[in-house]
Design a protein around this motif. Sequence first.
Motif, PDB file in Angstrom:
ATOM      1  N   TYR A 252     -18.304 -54.245 -24.351  1.00 24.57           N
ATOM      2  CA  TYR A 252     -18.097 -53.487 -23.191  1.00 24.57           C
ATOM      3  C   TYR A 252     -18.638 -51.877 -23.370  1.00 24.57           C
ATOM      4  O   TYR A 252     -18.138 -51.762 -24.898  1.00 24.57           O
ATOM      5  N   ASP A 253     -18.257 -51.327 -22.462  1.00 22.57           N
ATOM      6  CA  ASP A 253     -18.705 -49.664 -22.810  1.00 22.57           C
ATOM      7  C   ASP A 253     -17.446 -49.468 -23.959  1.00 22.57           C
ATOM      8  O   ASP A 253     -16.059 -50.025 -23.366  1.00 22.57           O
ATOM      9  N   ALA A 254     -17.729 -48.493 -24.820  1.00 19.71           N
ATOM     10  CA  ALA A 254     -16.982 -47.493 -25.870  1.00 19.71           C
ATOM     11  C   ALA A 254     -15.753 -47.064 -24.706  1.00 19.71           C
ATOM     12  O   ALA A 254     -15.698 -46.926 -23.801  1.00 19.71           O
ATOM     13  N   GLU A 255     -14.412 -47.608 -24.796  1.00 15.97           N
ATOM     14  CA  GLU A 255     -12.702 -46.705 -24.484  1.00 15.97           C
ATOM     15  C   GLU A 255     -13.248 -45.113 -24.649  1.00 15.97           C
ATOM     16  O   GLU A 255     -13.304 -44.517 -25.583  1.00 15.97           O
ATOM     17  N   ILE A 256     -13.811 -44.431 -23.709  1.00 16.73           N
ATOM     18  CA  ILE A 256     -13.333 -42.921 -23.857  1.00 16.73           C
ATOM     19  C   ILE A 256     -11.612 -42.336 -24.368  1.00 16.73           C
ATOM     20  O   ILE A 256     -11.367 -42.819 -22.932  1.00 16.73           O
ATOM     21  N   ASP A 257     -11.379 -42.146 -24.821  1.00 14.49           N
ATOM     22  CA  ASP A 257     -10.929 -40.738 -24.944  1.00 14.49           C
ATOM     23  C   ASP A 257     -10.313 -40.811 -23.753  1.00 14.49           C
ATOM     24  O   ASP A 257     -10.336 -39.157 -23.144  1.00 14.49           O
ATOM     25  N   GLU A 258      -8.784 -40.733 -23.776  1.00 17.98           N
ATOM     26  CA  GLU A 258      -7.984 -39.822 -22.939  1.00 17.98           C
ATOM     27  C   GLU A 258      -7.837 -39.055 -22.125  1.00 17.98           C
ATOM     28  O   GLU A 258      -8.183 -38.756 -21.923  1.00 17.98           O
ATOM     29  N   ASN A 259      -7.733 -38.267 -23.770  1.00 19.82           N
ATOM     30  CA  ASN A 259      -7.576 -36.422 -23.703  1.00 19.82           C
ATOM     31  C   ASN A 259      -9.349 -36.037 -23.153  1.00 19.82           C
ATOM     32  O   ASN A 259      -9.444 -34.515 -22.579  1.00 19.82           O
ATOM     33  N   TYR A 260      -9.804 -36.927 -23.982  1.00 18.70           N
ATOM     34  CA  TYR A 260     -11.210 -35.982 -23.645  1.00 18.70           C
ATOM     35  C   TYR A 260     -12.259 -35.471 -22.034  1.00 18.70           C
ATOM     36  O   TYR A 260     -12.470 -34.924 -21.429  1.00 18.70           O
ATOM     37  N   LEU A 261     -11.070 -37.526 -21.523  1.00 11.42           N
ATOM     38  CA  LEU A 261     -11.716 -37.841 -20.389  1.00 11.42           C
ATOM     39  C   LEU A 261     -10.977 -36.721 -19.265  1.00 11.42           C
ATOM     40  O   LEU A 261     -11.881 -35.641 -18.334  1.00 11.42           O
ATOM     41  N   ARG A 262      -9.064 -36.313 -19.855  1.00  8.58           N
ATOM     42  CA  ARG A 262      -8.877 -35.406 -18.758  1.00  8.58           C
ATOM     43  C   ARG A 262      -9.170 -33.784 -19.016  1.00  8.58           C
ATOM     44  O   ARG A 262      -9.228 -33.185 -18.489  1.00  8.58           O
ATOM     45  N   LEU A 263      -9.571 -33.320 -19.792  1.00 11.39           N
ATOM     46  CA  LEU A 263      -9.754 -32.113 -20.109  1.00 11.39           C
ATOM     47  C   LEU A 263     -11.289 -31.899 -19.935  1.00 11.39           C
ATOM     48  O   LEU A 263     -11.210 -30.739 -18.997  1.00 11.39           O
ATOM     49  N   CYS A 264     -11.883 -32.915 -19.915  1.00  8.86           N
ATOM     50  CA  CYS A 264     -13.152 -32.709 -18.879  1.00  8.86           C
ATOM     51  C   CYS A 264     -13.436 -32.398 -18.080  1.00  8.86           C
ATOM     52  O   CYS A 264     -13.951 -32.090 -17.279  1.00  8.86           O
ATOM     53  N   ASN A 265     -12.414 -33.128 -17.588  1.00  6.56           N
ATOM     54  CA  ASN A 265     -11.932 -33.164 -15.784  1.00  6.56           C
ATOM     55  C   ASN A 265     -11.279 -32.001 -15.063  1.00  6.56           C
ATOM     56  O   ASN A 265     -10.826 -31.963 -14.267  1.00  6.56           O
ATOM     57  N   GLY A 266     -10.929 -30.668 -16.294  1.00  6.93           N
ATOM     58  CA  GLY A 266      -9.967 -29.668 -15.398  1.00  6.93           C
ATOM     59  C   GLY A 266      -9.238 -29.643 -16.257  1.00  6.93           C
ATOM     60  O   GLY A 266      -8.420 -29.014 -15.191  1.00  6.93           O
ATOM     61  N   GLU A 267      -8.306 -31.044 -16.476  1.00  6.19           N
ATOM     62  CA  GLU A 267      -6.834 -30.952 -16.362  1.00  6.19           C
ATOM     63  C   GLU A 267      -6.424 -30.182 -17.509  1.00  6.19           C
ATOM     64  O   GLU A 267      -6.364 -30.017 -18.504  1.00  6.19           O
ATOM     65  N   GLU A 268      -4.400 -29.859 -17.093  1.00  6.58           N
ATOM     66  CA  GLU A 268      -3.976 -28.614 -18.001  1.00  6.58           C
ATOM     67  C   GLU A 268      -2.979 -29.672 -18.865  1.00  6.58           C
ATOM     68  O   GLU A 268      -2.604 -30.156 -18.537  1.00  6.58           O
ATOM     69  N   LEU A 269      -2.785 -29.990 -20.397  1.00  5.28           N
ATOM     70  CA  LEU A 269      -2.592 -30.869 -21.209  1.00  5.28           C
ATOM     71  C   LEU A 269      -1.381 -30.356 -21.602  1.00  5.28           C
ATOM     72  O   LEU A 269      -0.672 -31.359 -22.183  1.00  5.28           O
ATOM     73  N   ARG A 270      -0.681 -29.242 -21.713  1.00 11.76           N
ATOM     74  CA  ARG A 270      -0.096 -28.223 -22.190  1.00 11.76           C
ATOM     75  C   ARG A 270       0.906 -27.953 -21.563  1.00 11.76           C
ATOM     76  O   ARG A 270       0.348 -27.403 -20.113  1.00 11.76           O
ATOM     77  N   THR A 271       1.964 -27.722 -22.071  1.00 13.40           N
ATOM     78  CA  THR A 271       3.580 -27.178 -21.575  1.00 13.40           C
ATOM     79  C   THR A 271       3.291 -25.948 -21.109  1.00 13.40           C
ATOM     80  O   THR A 271       2.611 -25.434 -21.287  1.00 13.40           O
ATOM     81  N   PRO A 272       3.919 -25.630 -19.959  1.00 10.82           N
ATOM     82  CA  PRO A 272       4.460 -24.295 -20.200  1.00 10.82           C
ATOM     83  C   PRO A 272       5.218 -23.486 -21.198  1.00 10.82           C
ATOM     84  O   PRO A 272       4.102 -22.323 -21.704  1.00 10.82           O
ATOM     85  N   ARG A 273       5.348 -23.579 -21.452  1.00  8.48           N
ATOM     86  CA  ARG A 273       5.976 -23.597 -23.556  1.00  8.48           C
ATOM     87  C   ARG A 273       4.768 -23.664 -23.897  1.00  8.48           C
ATOM     88  O   ARG A 273       5.006 -22.467 -24.399  1.00  8.48           O
ATOM     89  N   GLN A 274       4.212 -24.265 -23.965  1.00 11.37           N
ATOM     90  CA  GLN A 274       2.738 -24.160 -25.166  1.00 11.37           C
ATOM     91  C   GLN A 274       2.233 -23.126 -24.972  1.00 11.37           C
ATOM     92  O   GLN A 274       1.277 -23.089 -25.448  1.00 11.37           O
ATOM     93  N   LEU A 275       1.722 -23.197 -23.209  1.00 15.27           N
ATOM     94  CA  LEU A 275       0.614 -22.070 -23.234  1.00 15.27           C
ATOM     95  C   LEU A 275       1.918 -20.524 -22.640  1.00 15.27           C
ATOM     96  O   LEU A 275       0.247 -20.261 -23.254  1.00 15.27           O
ATOM     97  N   ALA A 276       2.021 -20.268 -23.130  1.00 14.79           N
ATOM     98  CA  ALA A 276       2.871 -19.286 -22.923  1.00 14.79           C
ATOM     99  C   ALA A 276       2.725 -17.915 -23.756  1.00 14.79           C
ATOM    100  O   ALA A 276       2.144 -16.458 -23.438  1.00 14.79           O
ATOM    101  N   PRO A 277       3.332 -18.350 -25.049  1.00 12.26           N
ATOM    102  CA  PRO A 277       2.703 -17.010 -26.220  1.00 12.26           C
ATOM    103  C   PRO A 277       0.538 -16.987 -26.034  1.00 12.26           C
ATOM    104  O   PRO A 277       0.482 -15.754 -26.623  1.00 12.26           O
ATOM    105  N   LEU A 278       0.326 -17.285 -25.231  1.00  9.16           N
ATOM    106  CA  LEU A 278      -1.400 -17.627 -25.772  1.00  9.16           C
ATOM    107  C   LEU A 278      -1.706 -16.595 -25.004  1.00  9.16           C
ATOM    108  O   LEU A 278      -1.231 -16.069 -23.941  1.00  9.16           O
ATOM    109  N   ARG A 279      -2.401 -15.386 -25.502  1.00  2.37           N
ATOM    110  CA  ARG A 279      -2.571 -13.659 -25.751  1.00  2.37           C
ATOM    111  C   ARG A 279      -4.423 -13.868 -25.411  1.00  2.37           C
ATOM    112  O   ARG A 279      -5.204 -14.230 -26.088  1.00  2.37           O
TER     113      ARG A 279
END
Length: 519
Positions: free
Chosen positions: A262-289
Amino acid sequence: DTFSAIFRIEMVLETETKLISHLEKLAADERSEGRFLSDDILEFLERASVENKLGRSDEDFPANPLNALRILRRYVHWWTRIPEMLQCEDCFISSHVLEYIESYDAITQNMAEVPSANDLKGVADGIYRLSKMYHLDLAELYGGKIKDTQTDPMDPEDVLLITDILESKDLYETEIVWLEKLIDRFRSGQWDHSLIEQRKFYKRLARTFFMAGQLTETIKIIQEYLDEVPDDEIMKKELEFYESKDDNEVERVVTRHKEFVYDAEIDENYLRLCNGEELRTPRQLAPLRCFSRETTIPYLRAKEEVLNYNPRIAMFHEVISHNETLVVREIAKARLIRSGLLNKDGSQFQDRIRISQTAWVDDLDHPIIDKLSRRIESLTGLSLTRKQRASDCEALQVLNYGVGGLYLPHWDYMLENNQQTEDLWGSGERIATWLFYLTDVKYGGSTVYPKLKVRVPVTKGSAAFWYNMKKNTDVDERTLHAACPVLVGSKWVCNKWIRVNGQFKTRPCGLTKDDTIHD
Ligand SMILES: O=C(O)CCC(=O)C(=O)O
Ligand SMILES: [Fe+2]
C-alpha cells in the motif's frame, strides 16, 4: 513528461490554440465544398475553443490541478485521436484533411513533450495525493473548489481517471468513497446527466465493492439502479453474475490484491508541517529573531530571519528581484527535463518521490546568473567559484514543480557519489544549500524540515539557507527536508549547492567534535 512541470501544461494550451485554428480552417474548407466533419468533432471543436480561450486568458489557469487535468485530457483523448477520426476507412479523404494531418504532425514534432496517457495518470495521481495530503473535501473538489479557489466543476470522466489510479493501487475502500460521492452528485442533480451514462458508474461502483470484498453492498448498489431503470438488460445480467458468487470467492479476489504494497506511510511531521501546523512550543519559538546581517560588502546588510538556531535554518528576504526571477525562468524553460535522483553508483533514475523538472544554468550563460552567484558569496561568506575541476559549487539548478509536485524528505548530501561531473571532481560534499524562491504559490509547496519542525513558506524574492554539515564536516542528519506538494500554483525555485573543499579558509573546524555551523 508533461505533468511534472506546470510550465509544460501552459505549453500544451499554446499548442492547442494552433490546433484549433487548423481544425477550424479544415471545417470551413470542407463546408465550402459541401462536406462536413462529424458532429463529434464539431462539438468538440466548439468546446475546445471556448475552454482554450478561457485557459489562456488567465495565466494562473493551468496552475489549478483540476484545470491541468482537463487540459491534458482534452489533448490526450481528443487532439491525438482526431487525425484517425478524420481518416475513416471507406470515406473520402479530401486534400484539406491531408493538409490538417500534415500540420498536426508538424506541430506535434515541434513540441518538447507530447502529452500521453501516462501524463493523465500522473495528474490523476497528483490530485489524489493532494486530496489526501491536504484533507480536501471531495464534494467541494467535484464542484471545482479547492480551499478558497474556484474553477469549473470536474467532469465525471476526470473523476474516473482518479478512481482508475485508486484501483491500480488496490485502494478499494478509498475508491468506494470517491465513487459514492460521485453518485451522490448525480442523484442530487448537480451533474448534467447527459455528460455520462449512469449505468457506467453504478457498474463501476458495484465492481469496486466486489473487489473490496463487500458482496452484499455490490448487490445492493445494482438493485438500487434497477429500481430506477427496471428494464436495463445489461444490469440485470450484472446482478445475475454477482448473485452467483459466494463470499468465499470474494475473499479470494481481495487477498490476491492485498499482496501488493500500500501507499508508504507519509511521515507525520511532514504532513502536519505541510498543512501549516506549528509543531514547536511557544518556548522554542520565543528566541527566534530577524537580523540585519553583515555581509562581505561593508555597506551591504541582508535581511535574515532565523527559523532555527542549531542547526541554523535561515530565510533571507529580498535577495532576488522580479526581473532576475524572470531571467532565470526564461533561460531554464528551454532546458527543463524531468528531475532525477541519484543511484548509489551515481547514475540517475526518476521516481514519484520527486515530481518536478530541472534545468542547469551556469554563471557563463548570462550575466545575471553570475551576479546571483556573487550575491550568494557576499551574503554567506562562502566561495562560489566555478572551475573546470574542483569547483566550489555546482551550477544553478532551476526547478519547476508539476501537478501535486513534491520532493519527499531527503538530504542534500550525497555521501560517496558526490563527483558526478568533471567540474565537481575533488569538490567534496555539499556543505550548504541556498534556495531562491522565484514565484509565489497559492497553496502548498513549502519547504519543510520534519526533524526540526521547521517550515519555510514559498515566498517570491526570498531564499532559504542552511548548512548540511557540521564544522568537523560530518553530515548533519537533522537537515532532512522536503518540498510539500503544490496544491494550487506553479512553483519555481533555483538552488546552489555549495561544496566543502573550497571553503577551508572561511570554515575551520570547531572546538568540539559536534560543533554546528550556526553563525
Ligand atoms: O523545492 C524545495 O522547496 C526544496 C527543493 C530541494 O530540497 C531540492 O531540490 O533538493
Ligand atoms: Fe533538497
